[in-house]
Scaffold this motif. Structure first.
Motif, PDB file in Angstrom:
ATOM      1  N   CYS A 169       0.831  -1.213   0.000  1.00  0.00           N
ATOM      2  CA  CYS A 169       0.000   0.000   0.000  1.00  0.00           C
ATOM      3  C   CYS A 169       0.865   1.262   0.000  1.00  0.00           C
ATOM      4  N   ASN A 170       1.903   1.258   0.800  1.00  0.00           N
ATOM      5  CA  ASN A 170       2.795   2.418   0.836  1.00  0.00           C
ATOM      6  C   ASN A 170       3.529   2.588  -0.494  1.00  0.00           C
ATOM      7  N   ALA A 171       3.973   1.475  -1.078  1.00  0.00           N
ATOM      8  CA  ALA A 171       4.655   1.541  -2.373  1.00  0.00           C
ATOM      9  C   ALA A 171       3.725   2.107  -3.439  1.00  0.00           C
ATOM     10  N   VAL A 172       2.478   1.673  -3.430  1.00  0.00           N
ATOM     11  CA  VAL A 172       1.504   2.160  -4.408  1.00  0.00           C
ATOM     12  C   VAL A 172       1.222   3.649  -4.195  1.00  0.00           C
ATOM     13  N   THR A 173       1.162   4.076  -2.942  1.00  0.00           N
ATOM     14  CA  THR A 173       0.916   5.486  -2.662  1.00  0.00           C
ATOM     15  C   THR A 173       2.012   6.362  -3.249  1.00  0.00           C
ATOM     16  N   HIS A 174       3.261   5.942  -3.093  1.00  0.00           N
ATOM     17  CA  HIS A 174       4.367   6.696  -3.682  1.00  0.00           C
ATOM     18  C   HIS A 174       4.340   6.612  -5.207  1.00  0.00           C
ATOM     19  N   GLY A 175       3.875   5.461  -5.733  1.00  0.00           N
ATOM     20  CA  GLY A 175       3.723   5.342  -7.172  1.00  0.00           C
ATOM     21  C   GLY A 175       2.691   6.314  -7.721  1.00  0.00           C
ATOM     22  N   VAL A 176       1.613   6.504  -6.985  1.00  0.00           N
ATOM     23  CA  VAL A 176       0.593   7.472  -7.395  1.00  0.00           C
ATOM     24  C   VAL A 176       1.174   8.887  -7.421  1.00  0.00           C
ATOM     25  N   GLU A 177       2.052   9.189  -6.471  1.00  0.00           N
ATOM     26  CA  GLU A 177       2.713  10.506  -6.471  1.00  0.00           C
ATOM     27  C   GLU A 177       3.539  10.689  -7.741  1.00  0.00           C
ATOM     28  N   LEU A 178       4.208   9.635  -8.183  1.00  0.00           N
ATOM     29  CA  LEU A 178       4.990   9.721  -9.404  1.00  0.00           C
ATOM     30  C   LEU A 178       4.087   9.940 -10.616  1.00  0.00           C
ATOM     31  N   VAL A 179       2.940   9.242 -10.644  1.00  0.00           N
ATOM     32  CA  VAL A 179       1.984   9.435 -11.733  1.00  0.00           C
ATOM     33  C   VAL A 179       1.461  10.866 -11.722  1.00  0.00           C
ATOM     34  N   ARG A 180       1.260  11.422 -10.552  1.00  0.00           N
ATOM     35  CA  ARG A 180       0.852  12.838 -10.455  1.00  0.00           C
ATOM     36  C   ARG A 180       1.885  13.740 -11.111  1.00  0.00           C
ATOM     37  N   HIS A 181       3.164  13.434 -10.884  1.00  0.00           N
ATOM     38  CA  HIS A 181       4.231  14.225 -11.487  1.00  0.00           C
ATOM     39  C   HIS A 181       4.173  14.130 -13.012  1.00  0.00           C
ATOM     40  N   TRP A 182       3.938  12.910 -13.533  1.00  0.00           N
ATOM     41  CA  TRP A 182       3.804  12.753 -14.981  1.00  0.00           C
ATOM     42  C   TRP A 182       2.631  13.567 -15.512  1.00  0.00           C
ATOM     43  N   GLN A 183       1.548  13.571 -14.754  1.00  0.00           N
ATOM     44  CA  GLN A 183       0.370  14.335 -15.183  1.00  0.00           C
ATOM     45  C   GLN A 183       0.682  15.830 -15.268  1.00  0.00           C
ATOM     46  N   LYS A 184       1.460  16.333 -14.335  1.00  0.00           N
ATOM     47  CA  LYS A 184       1.810  17.753 -14.353  1.00  0.00           C
ATOM     48  C   LYS A 184       2.683  18.095 -15.561  1.00  0.00           C
ATOM     49  N   LEU A 185       3.611  17.197 -15.906  1.00  0.00           N
ATOM     50  CA  LEU A 185       4.438  17.415 -17.090  1.00  0.00           C
ATOM     51  C   LEU A 185       3.581  17.411 -18.356  1.00  0.00           C
ATOM     52  N   ALA A 186       2.657  16.469 -18.442  1.00  0.00           N
ATOM     53  CA  ALA A 186       1.768  16.408 -19.598  1.00  0.00           C
ATOM     54  C   ALA A 186       0.892  17.655 -19.681  1.00  0.00           C
ATOM     55  N   GLN A 187       0.462  18.151 -18.528  1.00  0.00           N
ATOM     56  CA  GLN A 187      -0.382  19.347 -18.522  1.00  0.00           C
ATOM     57  C   GLN A 187       0.381  20.568 -19.029  1.00  0.00           C
TER      58      GLN A 187
END
Length: 418
Positions: free
Chosen positions: A136-154
């Motif tokens: 669960c903790n690993a996935v939570t940090h993974g979601v943070e990384l996906v958020r970063h990708w989303q910001k770059l795409a935006q």
């Protein structure tokens, strides 16, 4: 003599009544087990509807053919492995977990927990739950990384939505998309642990028994937004693939008489727990996924397991096709984002001002699709992260509740020294 006859008759009545009560208890237990299996099958049938070609109609049909309260949230099934689909999956897990706990503990003779096979199966489940907390903790940090990708795409979307598009906008978009693709292509371990990837510390945090907890506690967000406050730091050698492998070890279906007792719901819940954690690791970037299993040991002949096995086969096939060094995961939005980013970088490399009308229309269509993906991520990643947090806390609470039941029982079963 009549007194002896009356006494015998009275004892016979007590024996008959005791047998009737035992039979009623057994009937209630079987009824609870059948209902639990039906609800699990209904939920995962709804989730599997996303993998079929006629998804909207099949999803609706799956939802309308059951009156189970556990399936109320499965009426509208989004695309398989999308953010919304994972939110439904976590909802399903929470529903199953709540009903499992009621079946296992409510009104039961808890002394049976100290007898085979529950004396082995329940500790195994509790051990899996600890490993699930790390996932669960690993996935939570993974979601943070996906958020970063989303910001770059935006950033790229904002630049390319300007009219007309000039060289400055194209350069800005290309820089953001190149950074995005570089992050997507990094090795899982490097991407998960390298703070330079997204400009801030990406230190892993985990659940139990590891050094570094004091530092994590000192850095916690008092508003409850930083999930790392729950956990402890861990070495970079930690592997999500090995964690899933350890969770699936000794996961064997009960046989013989065990298949009609409480061993069955324990096995079902263990299977659901492993499947949910496995699917999350496959879809969302996690540390060291090399060698992630594509098959979990679940018998296909079990009615409740059929939709779960079908989902597992579908996700496993996708993982086999797309597994590579630097795999960003199977999350549907990330897969689409990566393809669009690659196409738009190719466009930027050959950009000439002014653009041809046909080329401008094609780029505008791709930018609109990327903008849609960014919007879905903006709306869904926060709630998804919150659900993972809820799963974490639910596992912690349930584990504590089961231990509270087991503790006095184990003390009663311990011989008193004289």
């Amino acid at each position: 003599m009549p007194t002896a006859d009356n006494q015998g008759s009275f004892l016979n009545l007590i024996s008959i009544r005791r047998n009737q009560v035992t039979a009623m208890d057994n009937d209630q237990e079987l009824e609870d087990l059948e209902l639990f299996q039906k609800n699990v099958a209904d939920l995962f049938s709804g989730l599997f509807a996303a993998a079929s070609e006629d998804q909207p109609s099949s999803a609706k049909s799956a939802a309308e053919t059951t009156d189970s309260p556990m399936t109320e949230k499965a009426i509208c099934i989004p695309p398989l492995l999308s953010i919304s689909w994972f939110r439904n999956l976590l909802d399903a897990f929470l529903c199953c977990e709540a009903e499992f706990k009621a079946v296992l503990v409510s009104g039961r003779d808890t002394t049976q927990f100290t007898r085979p096979p529950l004396d082995r199966l329940i500790p195994d489940l509790l051990e899996r739950s600890i490993k699930a907390l790390d996932v669960c903790n690993a996935v939570t940090h993974g979601v943070e990384l996906v958020r970063h990708w989303q910001k770059l795409a935006q950033i790229a979307v904002t630049a390319l939505q300007q009219s007309p598009i000039g060289e400055g906008q194209v350069r800005r978009a290309r820089k953001a998309l190149t950074t995005l693709l570089a992050s997507l292509l990094l090795d899982d371990k490097e991407n998960a642990g390298n703070g330079n990837v997204h400009g801030k510390s990406a230190e892993r945090s985990w659940s139990f028994g590891r050094r570094g907890g004091a530092a994590a506690a000192n850095n916690k967000d008092r508003n409850g937004r930083n999930f790392s406050s729950l956990s402890w730091s861990v070495a970079k050698s930690w592997s999500s693939a090995k964690q899933i492998q350890a969770m699936s070890a000794n996961l064997a279906a009960p046989r013989g008489g065990e298949s009609t007792g409480l061993a069955l719901p324990v096995y079902i819940m263990s299977t659901i727990l492993v499947f949910v954690m496995w699917a999350l690791v496959a879809a969302i970037p996690c540390q060291e996924r090399t060698g992630l299993a594509t098959h979990l040991p679940v018998p296909k002949q079990l009615a409740w397991a059929q939709p779960l096995v079908s989902l597992q086969d579908k996700i496993g096939e996708d993982w086999k096709k797309k597994e590579k060094k630097g795999n960003a995961g199977l999350l549907e939005e990330v897969q689409r984002m990566e393809k669009l980013a690659q196409s738009l970088v190719e466009f930027s490399d050959s950009f000439v001002f002014p653009m041809e009308e046909e080329k401008a229309a094609s780029v505008a269509s791709q930018v609109a699709e990327l903008a849609e993906i960014c919007e879905k991520m903006e709306e869904g990643l926060g709630p998804l992260q919150q659900q993972v947090r809820e799963v974490f806390h639910r596992i912690v609470r349930s584990r504590a509740e089961v231990l509270d039941v087991l503790d006095p029982v184990s003390k009663l079963s311990t011989p008193v020294p004289y």
